[in-house]
Design an enzyme around this catalytic site. Structure first.
Site, PDB file in Angstrom:
ATOM      1  CG  HIS A 383      -1.867   1.090   1.333  1.00 58.53           C
ATOM      2  ND1 HIS A 383      -2.047   1.827   2.477  1.00 58.53           N
ATOM      3  CD2 HIS A 383      -2.728   1.609   0.417  1.00 58.53           C
ATOM      4  CE1 HIS A 383      -2.978   2.735   2.282  1.00 58.53           C
ATOM      5  NE2 HIS A 383      -3.412   2.631   1.039  1.00 58.53           N
ATOM      6  CD  GLU A 410      -2.765   2.236  -3.299  1.00 60.83           C
ATOM      7  OE1 GLU A 410      -3.679   3.044  -3.512  1.00 60.83           O
ATOM      8  OE2 GLU A 410      -1.818   2.476  -2.510  1.00 60.83           O
ATOM      9  CG  ASP A 412      -2.889   6.886  -3.800  1.00 64.91           C
ATOM     10  OD1 ASP A 412      -4.006   6.364  -3.786  1.00 64.91           O
ATOM     11  OD2 ASP A 412      -1.990   6.646  -2.958  1.00 64.91           O
ATOM     12  CG  HIS A 425      -3.272   9.240  -0.264  1.00 66.95           C
ATOM     13  ND1 HIS A 425      -4.007  10.050   0.573  1.00 66.95           N
ATOM     14  CD2 HIS A 425      -4.001   8.103  -0.432  1.00 66.95           C
ATOM     15  CE1 HIS A 425      -5.121   9.439   0.899  1.00 66.95           C
ATOM     16  NE2 HIS A 425      -5.147   8.252   0.319  1.00 66.95           N
ATOM     17  CD  GLU A 485      -7.059   5.107  -4.667  1.00 68.42           C
ATOM     18  OE1 GLU A 485      -7.955   5.842  -4.181  1.00 68.42           O
ATOM     19  OE2 GLU A 485      -6.300   4.409  -3.955  1.00 68.42           O
TER      20      GLU A 485
END
Length: 630
Positions: A383, A410, A412, A425, A485
């Site tokens: 993450h 993962e 962003d 993020h 993401e």
């Protein structure tokens, strides 16, 4: 002084002895009636109440034009007044289910207190009469007590009758990051504990005296308040809870020890048969634990109630024994007498059936079929990279994730003012760079020069904000997949299209997936290029989630995921990831659900548990599965 101390000690042990004598009397008198009731009631709950509850929630969604609830539509559902009609019906059903169970338990133990055998149908009738009082408008607080106060309380939260209740992780993370909100949460939690303790005997007053909940709760508080009595009641109830937990896990540990001894036998055939025979014992033990979880808690509470009334000089106020004259006793019916005569045969048939099932699974295990049946390849996703040891969403974090063996990273992505995908993020740059501006207000080159590592540690000073292109090149070189993401903003449109163009430019289509909390962003991605897999991230998941055609898979928040949902989505051709799973207990639980992937901050721990599960035998998983029934 010594005599005084030893006198107090002797008095204490005398009270403990009296307590357990009373406990034995309460459970011994009507244990069979209570056991039959709990087993039948649990079966009815599973095969009737559960489908009815699901149906009510489905109608609530349907009233708003949906078949499911998620981040995408929860707002529309909650503002629809027709949806609330069905939601209130569902909440009432849950309240009545819990209350009826408790009322019957209280009635059973009350009869036992008076050394009175209580017929099953009489107990059920009395339970219905007591529980139906929840329909009175003045008893709305009982619904709040059943559905809110008790589940949130740590005092009796381990009873098992509100199974699986948890404050979602994302909510707790939001609270913990804000000191003022966390203080409010602590104060509210303390208040909940106080209220729960004040009303602890309200069920007895509500059931046995037919008082309104306000009167019942006031009587409960009047009984326990006092400088000496309140600590005594609290310690008694908490001590009983701790003892139940200790006994359960102590017996579980003993079972594990026996299984280890059995596994040491050098003859596989004998080991398999002994394993299967012992599994019958475990089935009975955990089945009883599941059925008796609520009664055992209220067994202690009831004995504390009666003992407290006696010691406070209020014995005359304890409700009298029941008048059971004319009550139908099932033991006197022809069918009961027939079953009783055939009880030995029925017990043998039951044991043989359970033993046969366990033997079948055991031989599957020995034949190598077990691994294919129980283990699936779960992708471990780091993450925001390895954000526990490095600043999140930075190249050091991604490099560390590769080093630790993650299957996927993962990250962003936002669009800069000049339309270049930037990895971060938050939309605001303030938290990680100190600059009080949004990404959409600045050009990518200027953002890339910012230091996003010093906030985490001086060791990472001058770590730059990465661009997506830089991360994709790294992923290709490191042979690792990316979960990108998409974080749309009001500054600039076209995020999905821009990211897809970049992914295709590097021929990275088969090694990434696009995810987002914003479902329309996935619709844009599928409209632009349907070949790249997409994943919808949601905090809430209930109903038929497969209706979202633009999502090839789902990332579901830990506290909202359950095994049947994972299997249902996978059967419909959707892949399932669970986020953010960090603790060992959560990882163990989620891995047993066999999702396609797990998003975690604890990469090394997750990989270790997956490998351990791969090597573990059938009986290890069997024990863990049974434990979760309690």
């Amino acid at each position: 002084m010594k005599q005084g101390f030893f006198g107090m000690l002797a008095g204490f042990f005398y009270l403990i002895g009296q307590f357990f004598v009373g406990v034995y009397r309460l459970i011994n008198t009507n244990w069979l009636t209570l056991l039959v009731f709990e087993v039948v009631y649990k079966l009815i709950a599973y095969f009737a109440c559960r489908p009815l509850l699901n149906g009510l929630f489905y109608l609530a969604f349907k009233a708003s034009g949906y078949k499911f609830a998620s981040n995408f539509n929860i707002g529309a559902i909650l503002v629809n007044p027709f949806s609330w009609i069905f939601i209130f019906c569902a909440l009432f059903l849950v309240s009545f289910y819990i209350l009826f169970d408790i009322c019957c338990i209280v009635i059973c133990f009350h009869a036992s207190y008076h050394r009175q055998k209580i017929p099953l149908l009489f107990m059920v009738k009395k339970g219905i009469i007591a529980a139906k009082d929840i329909l009175w408008p003045k008893n709305y607080r009982m619904i709040l007590y059943l559905l809110l106060i008790i589940p949130l309380s740590q005092i009796i939260s381990i009873t098992g009758f509100v199974d699986g209740f948890a404050i979602p992780d994302f909510v707790m993370q939001f609270i913990e990051k804000r000191n003022w909100l966390y203080i409010i949460f602590i104060v509210a939690s303390v208040y909940v504990e106080i209220v729960c303790m004040q009303w602890i005997f309200s069920f007895h007053n509500f059931t046995l005296r037919h008082e309104k909940f306000v009167e019942a709760s006031h009587r409960s508080w009047n009984m326990i308040k006092g400088k000496k009595t309140l600590p005594a009641f609290i310690l008694s109830i908490v001590g009983w809870e701790i003892m139940l937990v200790a006994i359960f896990y102590g017996l579980t540990a003993l079972c594990g020890f026996v299984i280890v001894l059995i596994e040491q036998i050098p003859f596989p055939g004998i080991t398999t048969v002994l394993d299967s025979g012992f599994a019958v014992v475990l089935d009975i033990f955990y089945g009883l634990a599941f059925c008796f979880s609520v009664p055992l808690v209220f067994l202690g509470i009831s004995q504390i109630y009666y003992m407290g009334m006696e010691r406070l000089g209020m014995k005359d106020e304890i409700p009298e024994r029941f008048d059971t004259r004319g009550a139908i006793r099932l033991v006197d019916t022809k069918i009961s007498k027939l079953l009783y005569r055939k009880k030995s045969v029925l017990i043998v048939i039951g044991i043989i059936a359970v033993l046969a099932v366990n033997l079948i699974f055991a031989f599957y295990r020995e034949s190598g079929y077990y691994k294919g049946l129980w283990f699936t390849d779960i992708k471990i996703t780091a993450h925001r990279g390895e954000a526990e040891e490095c600043p999140e969403n930075t190249m050091p974090a991604f490099e560390k994730a590769v080093e630790e063996g993650a299957d996927m990273i993962e990250l962003d992505v936002h669009l800069s003012s000049d339309g270049i995908p930037v990895v971060m993020h938050d939309e605001s740059l303030k938290r990680t760079t100190g600059l009080n501006k949004d990404i959409g207000e600045m050009k990518a080159a200027d953002i890339h020069r910012l230091d996003c590592g010093s906030w985490f540690s001086k060791e990472y000073a001058n770590t730059r904000v990465p661009l997506l292109a830089e991360v994709i090149r790294f992923a290709i070189e490191s042979d690792i997949m990316l979960n990108i993401e998409l974080k749309p903003s009001d500054y600039k449109d076209g995020l999905a299209e821009t990211v897809i163009d970049m992914v295709k430019a590097y021929h990275f289509e088969n090694n990434c997936l696009l995810s987002s909390l914003n479902y329309p962003e996935l619709e844009d991605a599928k409209a632009y290029d349907p070949s790249i897999p997409t994943m919808y991230i949601t905090h809430i998941s209930y109903g038929d989630m497969t209706q979202l055609d633009a999502a090839d898979g789902y990332a579901i928040e830990t506290s909202s995921v359950y095994t049947s949902l994972v299997k249902k989505l996978q059967r419909r051709g959707k892949f399932v990831y669970v986020w953010t799973v960090n603790s060992s207990d959560e990882l163990e639980e989620v891995i047993e659900m066999k999702p396609d992937g797990i998003v975690t901050d604890a990469t090394v721990t997750a990989i270790g548990i997956v490998k351990e599960k791969d090597k573990a035998g059938y009986w290890n998983d069997y024990i863990e599965t049974l434990k979760k029934m309690f």
